[in-house]
Design an enzyme around this catalytic site. Structure first.
Site, PDB file in Angstrom:
ATOM      1  NE  ARG A  47      63.197 -29.335  31.004  1.00  0.00           N
ATOM      2  CZ  ARG A  47      61.916 -29.561  31.209  1.00  0.00           C
ATOM      3  NH1 ARG A  47      61.278 -29.029  32.236  1.00  0.00           N
ATOM      4  NH2 ARG A  47      61.230 -30.338  30.390  1.00  0.00           N
ATOM      5  CD  GLU A  53      58.868 -25.747  26.899  1.00  0.00           C
ATOM      6  OE1 GLU A  53      59.865 -26.498  26.964  1.00  0.00           O
ATOM      7  OE2 GLU A  53      58.646 -24.838  27.714  1.00  0.00           O
ATOM      8  CG  HIS A  54      57.173 -29.217  21.947  1.00  0.00           C
ATOM      9  ND1 HIS A  54      57.019 -30.551  21.693  1.00  0.00           N
ATOM     10  CD2 HIS A  54      56.521 -28.979  23.111  1.00  0.00           C
ATOM     11  CE1 HIS A  54      56.292 -31.104  22.657  1.00  0.00           C
ATOM     12  NE2 HIS A  54      55.985 -30.181  23.539  1.00  0.00           N
ATOM     13  N   GLY A 153      55.876 -36.786  35.585  1.00  0.00           N
ATOM     14  CA  GLY A 153      54.918 -36.397  34.546  1.00  0.00           C
ATOM     15  C   GLY A 153      54.430 -34.975  34.747  1.00  0.00           C
ATOM     16  CB  SER A 157      62.906 -32.754  33.028  1.00  0.00           C
ATOM     17  OG  SER A 157      63.479 -33.723  32.203  1.00  0.00           O
ATOM     18  CB  SER A 158      60.421 -36.640  37.083  1.00  0.00           C
ATOM     19  OG  SER A 158      59.565 -37.291  36.163  1.00  0.00           O
ATOM     20  CG  ASP A 203      63.992 -32.347  29.368  1.00  0.00           C
ATOM     21  OD1 ASP A 203      63.850 -31.156  29.055  1.00  0.00           O
ATOM     22  OD2 ASP A 203      63.102 -33.204  29.226  1.00  0.00           O
ATOM     23  CE1 TYR A 259      58.813 -33.631  23.597  1.00  0.00           C
ATOM     24  CE2 TYR A 259      59.727 -35.382  22.233  1.00  0.00           C
ATOM     25  CZ  TYR A 259      59.871 -34.191  22.919  1.00  0.00           C
ATOM     26  OH  TYR A 259      61.083 -33.539  22.893  1.00  0.00           O
TER      27      TYR A 259
END
Ligand code: ATP
Ligand code: GLA
Ligand code: MG
Length: 508
Positions: A47, A53-54, A153, A157-158, A203, A259
């Site tokens: 995605r 974000e966050h 990475g 969002s692998s 994600d 994170y």
């Protein structure tokens, strides 16, 4: 109830022929390795997040879309008591997972950073789901060969794509032929918690619920929900261009300082607000504490006497988020705004250091010099506000494409400034790519996903695309990575179109 689809052709890809060849190659490799044809393929996409974000783990809505790059697993049941997983990417060596014969769930050894740990996350949530309706179920053995096109990475969002493909594979081998999108989202949202990442739900929601041509408004309260919608049809056509900084950010390895530390800081920040105003707020963060969304709701209902916000109405959202932004300016001293020590944080919360440590610092390991509660709150409330402003300008589109693109671009740029200054989640390379984007035809450019490296999303239009791409190639890739092949550059700069979410593919 919408089900995760099972498809019999690959026409959902924009280049069906290329993907047919990809799946055929995968089938052949599978047959060579395991001596049988795959019975089915489980796939889930990456995605890109457009803005916000966050903030998902603070329960504020976000605006991502599923994209075409994905993780595909070729799968077939086999005899025995082992699940064998292999990968077309040789950096991920084959692993063999023993199925516990007492019916218990597999365990994860976090002392080694194996890709099999991510697979086990999918296996664990699939097993739990099956046991919700069949407590005695014993997992079956199978072989799976994975092939991923989401850069690992890279902020696309692998990890969610991989975990969801793994979950779907486990479910189907074990006889679950149908699962609703909402169940698959619900069970996979917590996958990565098993490898120690305290992620939110953006994600997985995006990867499961993606729809062709539509972006998603993902809300977390009052319930987890993905609402697909179309952005305005601009003239010239809007394009989101993704450029990978090629700085790999491994989320789990850096979690204690990056994170997970952000997750802890905002949990503390929320409880400080609750304490200051004696608010009763739900304890529904990943740490079992209040969230910045929860205290916004409590402040507005308990102090201001307002009705609870549905999380969607942008007018109400803008007003309430602005109130919280004003509030954090007055509750912290100038000194506290630059970060607080453990002792200061414990004092603000009226806790002993030992109780503070137990409550906030024990669930996930974190390391820090100071806790940046003010700046993180400013980022979260600010980016949540920008999501609402994005909804507002999309709703109010009056046919003036230039105005829409400029306004959205400004919001994306403001988000990037806050990511850099308040959330410290950008890097010099990412900043450089954003700067180059803006100078060469992007209306706005920002780091997408967790950050700390990874990808930039640039907002542009189809007329400006070629010049923007060329500038990024010459001024970033050729300069910083002179050995990259043309093919590698093509993979690093991709046009992202909203694509369909996770599915099972069975050959006719
Ligand atoms: P972000 O979370 O910022 O969007 P990301 O999801 O790509 O970026 P991580 O969360 O750090 O990055 O996850 C990367 C990890 O996911 C890899 O180290 C690997 O363990 C697992 N993974 C992702 N894709 C694959 C794949 N194709 N094959 C095997 N493992 C994969
Ligand atoms: C990662 C997490 C998400 C989200 C983003 C940042 O991708 O998995 O839950 O927090 O970072 O927005
Ligand atoms: Mg990830």
């Amino acid at each position: 109830m919408s089900l995760v689809p099972t498809v019999n052709d690959l026409s959902f890809y924009s280049d069906e022929k290329r993907h047919l060849a990809r799946y055929q190659t995968l089938s052949k490799s599978f047959a060579r390795r395991y001596g049988s044809e795959p019975q089915f393929f489980a796939r889930a996409p990456g995605r890109v997040n457009l803005i916000g974000e966050h903030i998902d783990y603070c329960h504020f809505p976000v605006l991502p879309m599923a994209i075409e790059v994905d993780v595909v697993a070729a799968v077939a049941e086999c005899a025995g008591t082992t699940i064998n997983i292999s990968n077309t990417d040789e950096t991920f060596a084959e692993e063999h997972i023993q199925i516990p014969q007492d019916g218990s769930t597999v365990s994860i050894d976090l002392s080694t950073a194996l890709w099999g740990n991510y697979f086990k996350c999918g296996l664990i949530v699939a097993h739990k789901f099956i046991r919700e309706s069949n407590p005695q179920h014993k997992l079956k053995a199978f072989n799976a060969l994975f092939d991923g096109t989401v850069p690992t990475g890279g902020g696309l969002s692998s990890s969610a794509a991989f975990c969801i493909a793994a979950t779907l594979a486990c479910l189907k081998v074990n006889g679950v032929n149908e699962i609703s999108k909402s169940d698959l989202t619900r069970i996979t949202v917590v996958c990565e918690h098993y490898v120690g990442l305290s992620n939110g739900g953006m994600d997985q929601s995006a990867s499961v619920n993606g729809e062709d041509s539509k972006v998603l408004l993902i809300s977390f309260k009052p319930k987890l929900e993905a609402t697909p919608f179309k952005l305005p049809a601009t003239q010239p056509e809007t394009v989101f261009l993704i450029s990978n900084s090629l700085i790999v950010a491994n989320k789990t390895e850096t979690a204690p300082t990056n994170y997970n530390l952000r997750v802890v800081e905002v949990a503390i920040a929320a409880d400080i607000i609750a304490k200051k105003f004696s608010l009763k707020a739900a304890h529904d963060s990943n740490l079992g504490t209040a969230t910045l969304r929860g205290v916004l709701d409590s402040y507005s209902t308990q102090i201001l006497g307002q009705t609870v916000w549905d999380g969607k109405n942008p007018e109400v959202g803008v007003e309430r988020l602005q109130t919280m932004l004003d509030l954090i300016e007055i509750i912290y001293t100038e000194e506290e705004k630059n970060g607080i020590s453990t002792k200061q944080a414990a004092d603000l919360l009226g806790l002993s250091i030992s109780d503070f440590t137990k409550k906030y610092l024990s669930k996930f390991e974190v390391r820090y010099n100071t806790l940046n509660v003010y700046r993180r709150s400013k980022h979260v409330y600010g980016d949540a506000l920008r999501v609402m402003q994005t909804l507002r300008i999309a709703n109010d589109f009056d046919g003036d494409s230039e105005k829409f693109l400029r306004n959205l671009g400004s919001l994306m740029d403001e988000s990037q400034v806050s990511t850099r200054e308040n959330n410290n989640a950008s890097t010099p390379d990412c900043d450089e790519l954003c700067r180059l984007g803006r100078q060469n035809g992007a209306y706005g450019s920002r780091v997408t996903g967790a950050g700390f490296g990874g990808c930039i999303v640039h907002l542009t239009d189809v007329d400006k695309l070629t010049a923007l791409r060329e500038a990024l190639v010459e001024q970033y890739y050729r300069k910083n990575f002179p050995n990259l092949s043309d093919n590698e550059i093509d993979e690093a700069i991709v046009i992202s179109k909203p694509a369909i979410g996770a599915c099972i593919y069975e050959q006719k």
